[in-house]
Structures are given as structure tokens and as C-alpha cells.
Design an enzyme around this catalytic site. Structure first.
Site, PDB file in Angstrom:
ATOM      1  N   CYS A 168     -15.945 -52.858  -6.979  1.00 44.31           N
ATOM      2  CA  CYS A 168     -14.722 -52.624  -6.205  1.00 44.31           C
ATOM      3  C   CYS A 168     -14.961 -53.007  -4.861  1.00 44.31           C
ATOM      4  O   CYS A 168     -15.870 -53.816  -4.510  1.00 44.31           O
ATOM      5  CB  CYS A 168     -14.953 -50.784  -6.122  1.00 44.31           C
ATOM      6  SG  CYS A 168     -15.198 -50.189  -7.761  1.00 44.31           S
ATOM      7  N   ASN A 216     -19.110 -49.279  -4.192  1.00 48.90           N
ATOM      8  CA  ASN A 216     -18.956 -50.581  -4.767  1.00 48.90           C
ATOM      9  C   ASN A 216     -20.092 -50.795  -5.431  1.00 48.90           C
ATOM     10  O   ASN A 216     -21.436 -51.015  -4.976  1.00 48.90           O
ATOM     11  CB  ASN A 216     -18.887 -51.335  -3.602  1.00 48.90           C
ATOM     12  CG  ASN A 216     -18.497 -52.902  -4.193  1.00 48.90           C
ATOM     13  OD1 ASN A 216     -18.490 -53.274  -5.436  1.00 48.90           O
ATOM     14  ND2 ASN A 216     -18.984 -53.978  -3.284  1.00 48.90           N
ATOM     15  N   GLY A 217     -20.288 -50.964  -6.732  1.00 45.88           N
ATOM     16  CA  GLY A 217     -21.242 -51.553  -7.676  1.00 45.88           C
ATOM     17  C   GLY A 217     -21.570 -50.567  -8.924  1.00 45.88           C
ATOM     18  O   GLY A 217     -20.482 -50.086  -9.622  1.00 45.88           O
ATOM     19  N   ILE A 274     -18.921 -74.127 -17.769  1.00 47.91           N
ATOM     20  CA  ILE A 274     -18.080 -75.167 -16.913  1.00 47.91           C
ATOM     21  C   ILE A 274     -18.825 -76.514 -17.016  1.00 47.91           C
ATOM     22  O   ILE A 274     -20.072 -76.566 -16.891  1.00 47.91           O
ATOM     23  CB  ILE A 274     -17.806 -74.728 -15.437  1.00 47.91           C
ATOM     24  CG1 ILE A 274     -16.744 -73.501 -15.539  1.00 47.91           C
ATOM     25  CG2 ILE A 274     -17.225 -75.872 -14.548  1.00 47.91           C
ATOM     26  CD1 ILE A 274     -15.326 -74.003 -15.917  1.00 47.91           C
ATOM     27  N   SER A 327     -25.048 -62.959 -15.630  1.00 50.81           N
ATOM     28  CA  SER A 327     -25.407 -64.126 -15.084  1.00 50.81           C
ATOM     29  C   SER A 327     -26.979 -64.208 -15.070  1.00 50.81           C
ATOM     30  O   SER A 327     -27.814 -63.431 -15.339  1.00 50.81           O
ATOM     31  CB  SER A 327     -24.759 -64.456 -13.916  1.00 50.81           C
ATOM     32  OG  SER A 327     -25.761 -63.850 -12.824  1.00 50.81           O
ATOM     33  N   GLY A 328     -27.432 -65.526 -14.832  1.00 43.43           N
ATOM     34  CA  GLY A 328     -28.982 -65.994 -15.084  1.00 43.43           C
ATOM     35  C   GLY A 328     -29.432 -66.012 -13.553  1.00 43.43           C
ATOM     36  O   GLY A 328     -30.606 -66.452 -13.595  1.00 43.43           O
TER      37      GLY A 328
END
Length: 631
Positions: free
Chosen positions: A2, A75-76, A291, A363-364
Site C-alpha cells: 500500500c 504498508n507491507g 527479462i 525476488s532473490g
């Protein structure tokens, strides 16, 4: 995930108009397209934009506690909220919703400011306690989520998830801090101890701020730090098993979601590790995306495809080319502050690709910082051993002059680029590592400034705060100190800023399991030989993952998310490189020697030197100043 914003009056209690908070919140709509809310009380206003992930229908914000005592804008994600909820219920708390937001309120009313120590997650939140008439701001341990704040002339403190949330306030000054320009030109980003604008601050990672109506704004208080002072004494095999346990726990705890979930997959060790544990825990094929680039030397899509086939993921890939850099202004608008990590474009593109199918992506990020995976860390560990062997006088009087005289051979094979190594060895370990981290070293930065701007900077150098952090770090070795500043300085300023802004720009929640604070604390106590062995960083992680990943994924040379910006600035983007010395925006600042900028551009385009990162910094600075309305 958020966006939050708000106002709180210190020293007095003045009314807060809901419309002002709404405007601050509205510019954060990309962070939360699923809902919006504003709550105001005497001397306080909280705003919220919601991206629904957990308890999709039942947790609107700002949220008031059942007792009516507290209100939160959050937020989180709190990954251990279910365990905390059970504990709080046993202590008498009652809950009306199924999400983690209400758990934060109950934890605040039960444990006060210590509640943050109970949370495992990524978060920034603001809690107004109507009984105590305070506002409590908190940021997660590693700084995954951001928070900007500023004291305004009317006695209020304004805060927001992004700088743009403050910029719309009519009392916000738009005056550049010259020290932030020096910082930016050194690192390629404005680190967390500073903001591009005077008067704006960032709440540091692992810190809280308690505001009161009847007191001035205090300094933030640290509630967490990572220590490298202790060492595990168990056998390597047992530590390997413990590391695997931490990895599994970190990944599976971040797979809790009421909306579609996937992962970024580059084909490197870190993202492949995350996907391996996701595939193990999931009954359905993991949705992955990657990507690639139109320059073969920077393209890793074949490695990502190999890992995707290994774990039978639902994989998608796209290619980024130089002609996509017509979105420079869009990227500058995401970050507000100047930000020159050129991998921001492909990171944004992979977030766009992920958002077509999922709302949450793992993600890493974080393993290189926590487990010593960067090449610079490995080099630093070896350099520190050399410093111990070579007398200080020899390093200063022989290696220093030799390094200054040695030509800067960007075109040469890496082993022949001795200038940086000689200059690094001539100084202290701290100065050596600062040089390794810097995009533009101090001797080159000094040649960029106009006389007037150099006078404004005085004796300040961007390396000063980093050197102080390294000297005061809770560490036992040079490698420890390098990892410490990577976790505390580089990670929140560069990596996490990049991922937060690019993911939030497309309303995607990015989660970083390899930054679980328990995993980071475990890794910090590993013996050095289990982190770096010969030329291999992340040694224990690679050893542990041999049962999951093939050798050519684990032990191929580290590439990272490298954008071929050097080639592009000699080819399709050469015009932008040449144009930087003629930029009306940069010329108006009076900061730079424009003739020197023109020479730098031509040296790069001709291939005599590699100034790609410096040129990209200048391009992004130019566009950011325009976006900020600096005149």
C-alpha cells in the site's frame, strides 16, 4: 502492499483538513489501486491507498482498533501475523478481521513501542494513539518499505511512502540539498541518511519515531541492528542444514496470499534458490518471469529458461532494447529523487510482465549482502589480507603514487585494470571499500564541479558517512564491515529502493524472502570461510543448494542484473550522452563544468573510456530535477 501518508502537529494541536491528506494520498494511488481512506482527529490525519493481498474484502484502512484507542495506516506484510494473533487472543484481544493490520493494532495496545520487535515482515506504519495523543512511525528492519517525513512551517510533520506525497503539500520547500548532489554523484542514488530536498528525511531501516503533540520532533530510535561480532561453532554440515531450514521458512512464509503469486527468475543462484523452494512447497506450477537484453553479453534468459524447465514453472520472458529508453521521464517520476541504477528499466519491465498474471512476486534480492556474494566483497576480503602483510608506509608511499600514475584502462581485461586496486591498497580498508562501492571516485567528482559548487560542498565528501559507519560497525573483520555497510547503506538506498518503486509503479507487491531478518542474523555469524572461499562468494549457500540446482547455475561467473548501458550510450543513445553538456536544466544549476562534461561524453562514445555510469547519472539527474520542478 500500500501507500500511506499523513500529518501530525507537534508543539500544538491544530485541525487537519481531510482534503489535504486526501491529496497527499491520491498521488500514491499506484501503490494501492484497490481502495482509499482518510481518518482525521485533533491534530492528526492519516491517509491510505490499498493494494489488497490478505483479507481482500475485510481490512480497509486507516483502521481503528475495537477499543477505539488506536488508528493505523500500514504498508507491507506481517508474515507471522497468525502466530501473533493466537498469542494476543490468549491475552484477551478480540479481532473483527482476518488480516494482519488489526494484529498490528492489538500488538501496539499490548506491547507499545516494543511491538515492532515481534513482527517478522516488511512494513512501514503510522499508529495514532488517542489515549496518549502520540503518533508512532515504524520501518522494518532491513528497510524494504520506505517512509519520508518533513517538518513544515506550521508546526506539523508530514509523512508519506514516497517523496511525491510530500511534494503536493503547499508548505513543502523544493530546495535541493547540495550535499545530496555530492552523495548522488558518488553512489548513483541518494542514501537513506539524506534526501535530495532540504528539510526532508527518511526514517532509517530498523528505526521508529514517536511524535507527541506537546514536544518537538525527536531523533529516530533504533530497535534492530545486525551484528557480525559472534561466530557459529557448529560443523559446516550442520550449518548447511540450518541454512536450508532458514531458506525454506523464509520462502514458504512469504507464499501466504489471497491473490495470485509468482516469482522473478533471472537464472542466477538467488532467484533460482527462491523458485526451488517455491516449487517444493506449491501444488501448482510456479509462475515465473524474466527479462533479457538485445545485447548477448548481458542476456541471461537461457539460464532462466533452464531453471524454469528444471522446476516445471509457468515461465514467460521478454527482451529490453535501447529504444525502450524513451521512458526515461517515466522512470524519473517513479523515484522522485535522482536514481541512476540503470537496471531500474529492466526491473520495471519484469514487474510489468509479472503483473499481467500475479499480484505478488518473490525476488532473490538480499543474498549477496547477507552471504557475501558480491565480487567486491570477495576482493575486499583478499585485499584486507594483503594490507596485513604490507607495511603501512609501503602502501602509502609506494602503492599510492603508483596507483595515481597508473593509466585508467577501462578497455583492458579485468586483471590488468590495476589502478583501482593500487589506490585501494594504499589506503585503509574502509576507504578501499568505499572506493569499490562508488560509481564516481572523489578525484573524478572533484573535476566535475564548478568552482562555486565546490565551495558550497566545502570539505564534505560523500564517503564520510560510510567510513564512519564501517568504523563503528559491530564486526570482527574487514569482510564483516563490507557486508555490514552493504546491508545498511547500499541495500536500502539502491536495491530495495529500485524494487519498491518499480514494483509499486505497476501495483505489484514484491517480497524478499532472502531478507528474512532471522536468515540475515544467522548468516552474519557464519565463519568467513563459509562465506568466501578462494574466489567464491556465498560459498555455503552454493554448497547447500547443490542438491537442488545444477553446477552451471551455481558456479558460473556472477553476472547480476547488468544493463548494457555502455553499448547503448555509444550507439542508439549516443545523442543523449552528447546532449548532457548542453542541458538547460543542469546548466541552470551552476553545479557542473559543462566543458568537462562534453569531453567525458566524447571519450565514452569514441571508446577511449567507459563513462557509461557517470553519463547515465547525469541524464537521470537532469530528468529528476525537471520532475521535481527545480529551477
Amino acid at each position: 502492499m500500500c501507500g500511506i501518508a499523513g500529518l501530525f502537529h507537534c508543539g500544538t494541536i491544530k485541525p487537519v483538513h481531510p482534503g489535504r491528506v486526501e491529496i497527499m494520498t491520491e498521488v500514491l494511488a499506484h501503490r494501492g489501486p484497490d481502495g482509499a481512506g482518510v481518518w482525521t482527529g485533533p491534530g492528526v490525519g492519516l491517509g491510505h491507498r490499498r493494494l489488497s493481498i490478505i483479507d481482500v474484502e475485510g481490512s480497509p484502512q486507516p483502521m481503528q482498533s475495537p477499543s477505539g484507542r488506536s488508528v493505523v495506516s500500514f504498508n507491507g506484510e506481517i508474515y507471522n501475523f497468525r502466530e501473533l494473533r493466537r498469542e494476543l487472543e490468549q491475552l484477551g484481544a478480540e479481532f473483527r478481521t482476518e488480516g494482519d493490520t488489526e494484529v498490528i493494532l492489538a500488538a501496539w495496545e499490548q506491547w507499545g513501542t516494543d511491538c515492532v520487535r515481534r513482527f517478522n515482515g516488511m512494513f512501514v506504519f503510522a499508529i495514532h494513539d488517542q489515549r496518549d495523543r502520540t503518533l508512532f512511525l515504524a520501518r522494518d528492519r532491513l528497510g524494504v518499505k520506505p517512509l519520508f517525513y518533513a517538518e513544515l512551517s506550521d508546526g506539523s510533520v508530514a509523512f508519506a511512502s514516497e517523496l511525491k506525497g510530500l511534494l503536493v503539500h503547499p508548505l513543502m520547500r523544493h530546495e535541493v540539498d547540495p550535499l545530496a548532489v555530492e552523495d548522488y554523484m558518488a553512489w548513483g542514488y541518494v542514501p537513506d541518511h539524506r534526501s535530495i530536498l532540504k528539510g526532508v528525511r527518511k526514517l532509517p531501516a530498523g528505526h521508529t519515531l514517536l511524535l507527541k503533540h506537546d514536544a518537538p520532533v525527536p531523533e529516530p530510535q533504533q530497535y534492530w541492528d545486525v551484528s557480525f561480532e559472534n561466530r557459529h561453532t557448529a560443523k559446516a554440515r550442520d550449518l548447511e542444514a540450518e541454512l536450508l531450514h532458514h531458506l525454506q521458512e523464509a520462502v514458504t512464509s512469504r507464499m501466504v496470499s489471497d491473490v495470485p503469486l509468482g516469482a522473478f527468475l533471472s537464472g542466477g543462484v538467488d532467484s533460482s534458490t527462491v523458485v526451488a523452494f517455491m516449487a517444493e512447497a506449491s501444488r501448482q506450477p510456479v509462475k515465473t518471469c524474466s527479462i533479457g537484453f538485445d545485447v548477448a553479453s548481458a542476456d541471461e534468459t537461457s539460464h532462466a529458461e533452464k531453471v524454469a524447465q528444471l522446476f516445471a514453472t509457468d515461465h514467460r520472458a521478454r527482451t529490453v532494447s535501447a529504444d525502450q529508453f524513451d521512458v526515461i521521464d517515466t522512470i524519473a517520476g517513479m523515484f522522485d529523487e535522482p536514481f541512476a541504477d540503470a537496471s531500474a528499466l529492466p526491473t520495471w519491465r519484469v514487474c510489468q510482465l509479472a503483473r499481467e498474471n500475479v499480484t505478488v512476486a518473490l525476488s532473490g534480492d538480499g543474498a549477496d549482502e547477507a552471504l557475501a556474494g558480491y565480487r567486491r566483497q570477495v576482493f575486499h576480503a583478499h585485499e584486507e589480507r594483503l594490507r596485513d602483510l604490507i607495511p603501512t608506509t609501503v602502501r602509502e608511499k609506494v602503492l599510492g603514487p603508483l596507483g595515481r600514475a597508473y593509466p585508467k584502462a577501462d578497455w583492458a581485461p579485468r586483471p590488468l585494470r590495476a589502478k583501482t586496486t593500487l589506490l585501494s591498497l594504499a589506503g585503509s580498508g574502509e576507504r578501499g571499500y568505499a572506493r569499490a562501492l562508488a560509481v564516481v571516485p572523489p578525484e573524478i567528482r572533484g573535476g566535475l564541479w564548478s568552482e562555486g559548487f565546490a565551495a558550497q560542498l566545502g570539505s564534505y565528501r560523500a564517503e564520510d558517512p560510510l567510513l564512519e559507519m564501517m568504523r563503528n560497525a559491530p564486526v570482527r573483520s574487514g569482510l564483516d564491515a563490507a557486508q555490514y555497510v552493504d546491508l545498511k547503506f547500499w541495500l536500502p538506498g539502491d536495491i530495495l529502493t529500485k524494487v519498491d518503486r518499480t514494483s509499486m509503479a505497476v501495483s505489484l507487491e514484491a517480497r524478499e524472502p532472502l531478507l528474512d531478518h532471522r536468515l540475515v542474523e544467522f548468516a552474519a555469524a557464519l565463519p568467513e570461510k563459509l562465506r568466501v572461499r578462494r574466489t567464491q562468494g556465498k560459498w555455503l549457500l552454493k554448497k547447500a543448494m547443490e542438491r537442488y540446482l545444477p553446477e552451471d547455475i551455481l558456479y558460473r561467473p556472477k553476472q547480476g542484473f547488468v544493463t548494457p548501458i555502455a553499448e547503448w550510450l555509444r550507439g542508439p543513445l549516443a545523442g543523449k550522452a552528447r546532449g548532457i553538456s548542453k542541458s538547460a536544466m543542469l546548466a541552470r544549476t551552476g553545479w557542473f563544468d559543462n566543458d568537462r562534461l562534453a569531453v567525458i561524453a566524447e571519450d565514452h562514445i569514441s571508446g577511449r573510456s567507459d563513462h557509461s555510469r557517470l553519463l547515465w547519472q547525469l541524464i537521470m539527474l537532469d530528468r529528476s530535477l525537471a520532475r521535481l520542478g527545480i529551477t
